[in-house]
Design a protein around this motif. Structure first.
Motif, PDB file in Angstrom:
ATOM      1  N   LEU A   9      48.084  43.786  51.813  1.00 38.70           N
ATOM      2  CA  LEU A   9      48.507  44.936  51.021  1.00 38.70           C
ATOM      3  C   LEU A   9      47.299  45.712  50.498  1.00 38.70           C
ATOM      4  CD1 LEU A   9      51.480  43.356  49.091  1.00 38.70           C
ATOM      5  CD2 LEU A   9      51.626  45.259  50.700  1.00 38.70           C
ATOM      6  N   ARG A  10      46.288  44.982  50.058  1.00 40.14           N
ATOM      7  CA  ARG A  10      45.069  45.642  49.568  1.00 40.14           C
ATOM      8  C   ARG A  10      44.411  46.454  50.680  1.00 40.14           C
ATOM      9  NH1 ARG A  10      39.989  44.549  50.189  1.00 40.14           N
ATOM     10  NH2 ARG A  10      40.274  42.401  50.861  1.00 40.14           N
ATOM     11  N   GLU A  11      44.269  45.846  51.841  1.00 38.60           N
ATOM     12  CA  GLU A  11      43.631  46.545  52.955  1.00 38.60           C
ATOM     13  C   GLU A  11      44.475  47.704  53.455  1.00 38.60           C
ATOM     14  OE1 GLU A  11      42.813  43.363  55.706  1.00 38.60           O
ATOM     15  OE2 GLU A  11      40.914  42.880  54.717  1.00 38.60           O
ATOM     16  N   ASP A  12      45.800  47.522  53.506  1.00 41.34           N
ATOM     17  CA  ASP A  12      46.689  48.605  53.927  1.00 41.34           C
ATOM     18  C   ASP A  12      46.587  49.807  52.989  1.00 41.34           C
ATOM     19  OD1 ASP A  12      47.518  47.055  56.055  1.00 41.34           O
ATOM     20  OD2 ASP A  12      49.473  46.550  55.180  1.00 41.34           O
ATOM     21  N   GLY A  13      46.334  49.557  51.717  1.00 39.54           N
ATOM     22  CA  GLY A  13      46.201  50.632  50.741  1.00 39.54           C
ATOM     23  C   GLY A  13      44.776  51.152  50.612  1.00 39.54           C
ATOM     24  N   ASP A  14      43.879  50.645  51.448  1.00 37.60           N
ATOM     25  CA  ASP A  14      42.464  51.037  51.419  1.00 37.60           C
ATOM     26  C   ASP A  14      41.808  50.800  50.057  1.00 37.60           C
ATOM     27  OD1 ASP A  14      42.306  51.792  54.130  1.00 37.60           O
ATOM     28  OD2 ASP A  14      43.114  53.783  53.668  1.00 37.60           O
ATOM     29  N   TYR A  15      42.145  49.679  49.443  1.00 36.15           N
ATOM     30  CA  TYR A  15      41.527  49.305  48.179  1.00 36.15           C
ATOM     31  C   TYR A  15      40.452  48.262  48.423  1.00 36.15           C
ATOM     32  CZ  TYR A  15      45.681  51.386  46.069  1.00 36.15           C
ATOM     33  OH  TYR A  15      46.686  52.250  45.700  1.00 36.15           O
ATOM     34  N   ALA A  16      39.401  48.318  47.633  1.00 32.23           N
ATOM     35  CA  ALA A  16      38.366  47.287  47.658  1.00 32.23           C
ATOM     36  C   ALA A  16      38.774  46.167  46.701  1.00 32.23           C
ATOM     37  CB  ALA A  16      37.025  47.873  47.216  1.00 32.23           C
ATOM     38  N   GLN A  17      38.273  44.981  46.947  1.00 29.79           N
ATOM     39  CA  GLN A  17      38.543  43.870  46.031  1.00 29.79           C
ATOM     40  C   GLN A  17      38.124  44.230  44.618  1.00 29.79           C
ATOM     41  OE1 GLN A  17      36.608  40.323  47.462  1.00 29.79           O
ATOM     42  NE2 GLN A  17      38.334  39.778  48.778  1.00 29.79           N
ATOM     43  N   LYS A  18      37.013  44.939  44.498  1.00 30.10           N
ATOM     44  CA  LYS A  18      36.499  45.327  43.187  1.00 30.10           C
ATOM     45  C   LYS A  18      37.505  46.201  42.436  1.00 30.10           C
ATOM     46  CE  LYS A  18      32.325  47.221  41.108  1.00 30.10           C
ATOM     47  NZ  LYS A  18      30.980  47.732  41.366  1.00 30.10           N
ATOM     48  N   GLU A  19      38.194  47.081  43.142  1.00 35.15           N
ATOM     49  CA  GLU A  19      39.191  47.948  42.507  1.00 35.15           C
ATOM     50  C   GLU A  19      40.385  47.147  41.988  1.00 35.15           C
ATOM     51  OE1 GLU A  19      39.413  52.125  44.670  1.00 35.15           O
ATOM     52  OE2 GLU A  19      39.289  50.474  46.132  1.00 35.15           O
ATOM     53  N   ILE A  20      40.864  46.217  42.811  1.00 43.28           N
ATOM     54  CA  ILE A  20      42.013  45.407  42.401  1.00 43.28           C
ATOM     55  C   ILE A  20      41.613  44.483  41.260  1.00 43.28           C
ATOM     56  CG2 ILE A  20      43.756  43.733  43.130  1.00 43.28           C
ATOM     57  CD1 ILE A  20      44.081  46.601  44.303  1.00 43.28           C
ATOM     58  N   ALA A  21      40.415  43.925  41.347  1.00 43.29           N
ATOM     59  CA  ALA A  21      39.924  43.062  40.266  1.00 43.29           C
ATOM     60  C   ALA A  21      39.837  43.845  38.955  1.00 43.29           C
ATOM     61  CB  ALA A  21      38.561  42.483  40.640  1.00 43.29           C
ATOM     62  N   ALA A  22      39.343  45.073  39.010  1.00 43.72           N
ATOM     63  CA  ALA A  22      39.257  45.905  37.801  1.00 43.72           C
ATOM     64  C   ALA A  22      40.646  46.186  37.251  1.00 43.72           C
ATOM     65  CB  ALA A  22      38.530  47.211  38.118  1.00 43.72           C
ATOM     66  N   TYR A  23      41.609  46.443  38.126  1.00 41.99           N
ATOM     67  CA  TYR A  23      42.994  46.671  37.691  1.00 41.99           C
ATOM     68  C   TYR A  23      43.532  45.455  36.939  1.00 41.99           C
ATOM     69  CZ  TYR A  23      48.064  47.217  38.023  1.00 41.99           C
ATOM     70  OH  TYR A  23      49.401  47.280  37.735  1.00 41.99           O
ATOM     71  N   LEU A  24      43.196  44.266  37.431  1.00 38.75           N
ATOM     72  CA  LEU A  24      43.658  43.025  36.799  1.00 38.75           C
ATOM     73  C   LEU A  24      42.804  42.615  35.598  1.00 38.75           C
ATOM     74  CD1 LEU A  24      44.442  40.890  39.990  1.00 38.75           C
ATOM     75  CD2 LEU A  24      46.084  42.063  38.493  1.00 38.75           C
ATOM     76  N   GLY A  25      41.636  43.262  35.438  1.00 40.03           N
ATOM     77  CA  GLY A  25      40.735  42.919  34.345  1.00 40.03           C
ATOM     78  C   GLY A  25      39.978  41.632  34.573  1.00 40.03           C
ATOM     79  N   ILE A  26      39.641  41.367  35.842  1.00 36.75           N
ATOM     80  CA  ILE A  26      38.927  40.141  36.198  1.00 36.75           C
ATOM     81  C   ILE A  26      37.716  40.487  37.054  1.00 36.75           C
ATOM     82  CG2 ILE A  26      40.970  38.663  36.060  1.00 36.75           C
ATOM     83  CD1 ILE A  26      41.157  38.831  39.148  1.00 36.75           C
TER      84      ILE A  26
END
Length: 81
Positions: A9-26
């Motif tokens: 899902l992350r790759e399909d949405g063209d998100y970096a791990q860093k972006e998702i981690a920031a969203y989660l606050g981790i």
């Protein structure tokens, strides 16, 4: 845990791990460990990702192939009543 769909899902949405981690606050490393199954993701993070990707936790973890999220705010009546 490698069967989880969070990486796809992350790759399909063209998100970096860093972006998702920031969203989660981790930290990005923590999120990376979730993706590869080295660390168990807390339910709060799964819930947040299900909302972010507009899907269900069951879909994220591979328990269903139905991507559409469950309706929110609906009460489920007990089979006993």
């Amino acid at each position: 845990m490698n069967r989880w769909r969070i990486r796809d899902l992350r790759e399909d949405g063209d998100y970096a791990q860093k972006e998702i981690a920031a969203y989660l606050g981790i930290d990005q490393r923590t999120y990376s460990n979730y993706e590869i199954g080295k660390r168990v993701m807390p339910i709060e993070h799964l819930d947040a990702l299900a909302d972010f990707y507009h899907t269900s936790i069951d879909y994220l973890v591979g328990r269903t192939d139905i991507e559409k999220p469950y309706p929110k705010g609906k009460s489920h009546e007990s089979a006993d009543t």
